[in-house]
Write an enzyme that holds these catalytic residues in place. Structure first.
Site, PDB file in Angstrom:
ATOM      1  N   VAL B  99       0.868  -1.168   0.000  1.00 34.51           N
ATOM      2  CA  VAL B  99       0.000   0.000   0.000  1.00 34.51           C
ATOM      3  C   VAL B  99       0.911   1.226   0.000  1.00 34.51           C
ATOM      4  CG1 VAL B  99      -1.768   1.299   1.279  1.00 34.51           C
ATOM      5  CG2 VAL B  99      -1.814  -1.222   1.276  1.00 34.51           C
ATOM      6  N   CYS B 100       0.572   2.224  -0.815  1.00 34.44           N
ATOM      7  CA  CYS B 100       1.269   3.518  -0.773  1.00 34.44           C
ATOM      8  C   CYS B 100       2.763   3.300  -1.077  1.00 34.44           C
ATOM      9  CB  CYS B 100       1.008   4.161   0.601  1.00 34.44           C
ATOM     10  SG  CYS B 100       1.306   5.941   0.709  1.00 34.44           S
ATOM     11  N   THR B 101       3.649   3.957  -0.332  1.00 34.31           N
ATOM     12  CA  THR B 101       5.077   3.836  -0.605  1.00 34.31           C
ATOM     13  C   THR B 101       5.688   2.531  -0.099  1.00 34.31           C
ATOM     14  OG1 THR B 101       5.471   5.143   1.396  1.00 34.31           O
ATOM     15  CG2 THR B 101       5.506   6.317  -0.714  1.00 34.31           C
TER      16      THR B 101
END
Lengths: 222, 222
Positions: B99-101
């Site tokens: 998820v995300c970075t």
């Protein structure tokens, strides 16, 4: 400095708190404090425990008080320490808010009497037991009281409150930073969207019994 | 029993993990384990700390490995213990996800080479540094690798994965139980929706510097 205080208790549905906390903690000039009866870690149903920042006795007055829900609400309704904390904090807070079945903790503290309010869909019929009038909606505002629907409604509530406190520009910047452009892969997030058969099956599996436990706890605690 | 393992590190954006954890933990026949370098609590930016269920050394093999992101990723990229854990777990997992970075932690472990992937919008231009091809999208699947966009995209990812593992009926029941019928009060969750002026202002305030720190950490760690 705007103080945001979340109330933690055993059996909290952690996303009721962690969703709004992620958004509200970016409110400019704010500090977020998660408070619990004691400073001990509280286990969640998701493979981790949450450690509060402060015990109730050490928690300063909130500007924004936020009470999450969860299956643990039925027990928390009978915890005088938790109800007293909510009542005392609410008396001095600018905003008194709940997510999901947290509404019943506000109600038990006498804070929803005569107010329009919402909660998780499976418990909405019980709102009248705490003197509230159920208003269908994901985020319901009545004066300085804001209640949100089930679990993920807490995120929509948080953005709504950020706009009230800091303006739409800040709300939109925080929405962009958290990339809140939801695209659920299915459309089943409400009883209407999910359909009667799916809703009845879920009630039979979980929520009929859970709502009965809540009703009984409300009766015992009043 | 399906084992879902989340990787925790200091500076995690807690909603990257807590959002998917709330949904995935309701996958039938599953257990959710939050793992960290040690069993110590990890402070978040939201007024509480998270206590992992297990240290890396004591964590069993995951079926679903999920790596969240956050500003702490830049430091975690240089933590060999974390990268080795991700690489070792990924080798035996059915699904390898971020998820995300968190995508950059997968990438640093060599797991995105030649794959289509996504991440938070402000870091998408860096995906090629770990051998991935950026595909715009909130949830990007490439074989058994699933990457999600920024923060709240993790919820859409979790429902997508639940449908793959347990079928759409289960995904819809979980969506209904968590009342995931999002109604953001504003439309500003992507750079396109927010507009160029708002996006550039947020980059100037936060993300230009944050992406530079990530680029430098990627360079140092390779």
């Amino acid at each position: 400095m705007t103080r945001i205080v979340f109330v933690l208790f055993p059996g909290v549905t952690q996303l009721d708190m962690t969703g709004p906390a992620q958004f509200l903690s970016r409110l400019p000039g704010s500090t977020t404090i998660v408070a619990a009866p004691s400073a001990d870690a509280v286990r969640t149903d998701c493979g981790f425990a949450l450690v509060p920042a402060a015990a109730f006795a050490d928690t300063p007055q909130a500007d924004i008080l936020c009470v999450p829900g969860g299956h643990g609400v039925a027990d928390a309704l009978e915890c005088n320490e938790t109800i007293d904390f909510i009542r005392r904090q609410a008396a001095g807070a600018k905003w008194v808010t709940s997510v999901c079945t947290g509404a019943f903790l506000l109600g038990r503290a006498g804070l929803l009497e005569g107010k329009r309010a919402t909660t998780h869909w499976a418990y909405a019929h019980l709102l009248e037991r705490v003197g509230a009038m159920h208003e269908p909606g994901r985020v319901v505002e009545d004066g300085q009281t804001i209640t949100a629907g089930g679990v993920t409604a807490g995120i929509d509530f948080a953005l709504t409150l950020i706009a009230r406190e800091a303006g739409e520009d800040w709300a939109k910047a925080i929405q962009l930073s958290l990339e809140y452009d939801p695209h659920p892969p299915f459309d089943a997030g409400t009883p209407v969207a999910a359909g009667a058969a799916r809703t009845e099956a879920l009630k039979a599996r979980v929520y009929t019994a859970a709502a009965e436990r809540m009703a009984e706890a409300l009766k015992r605690s009043q």
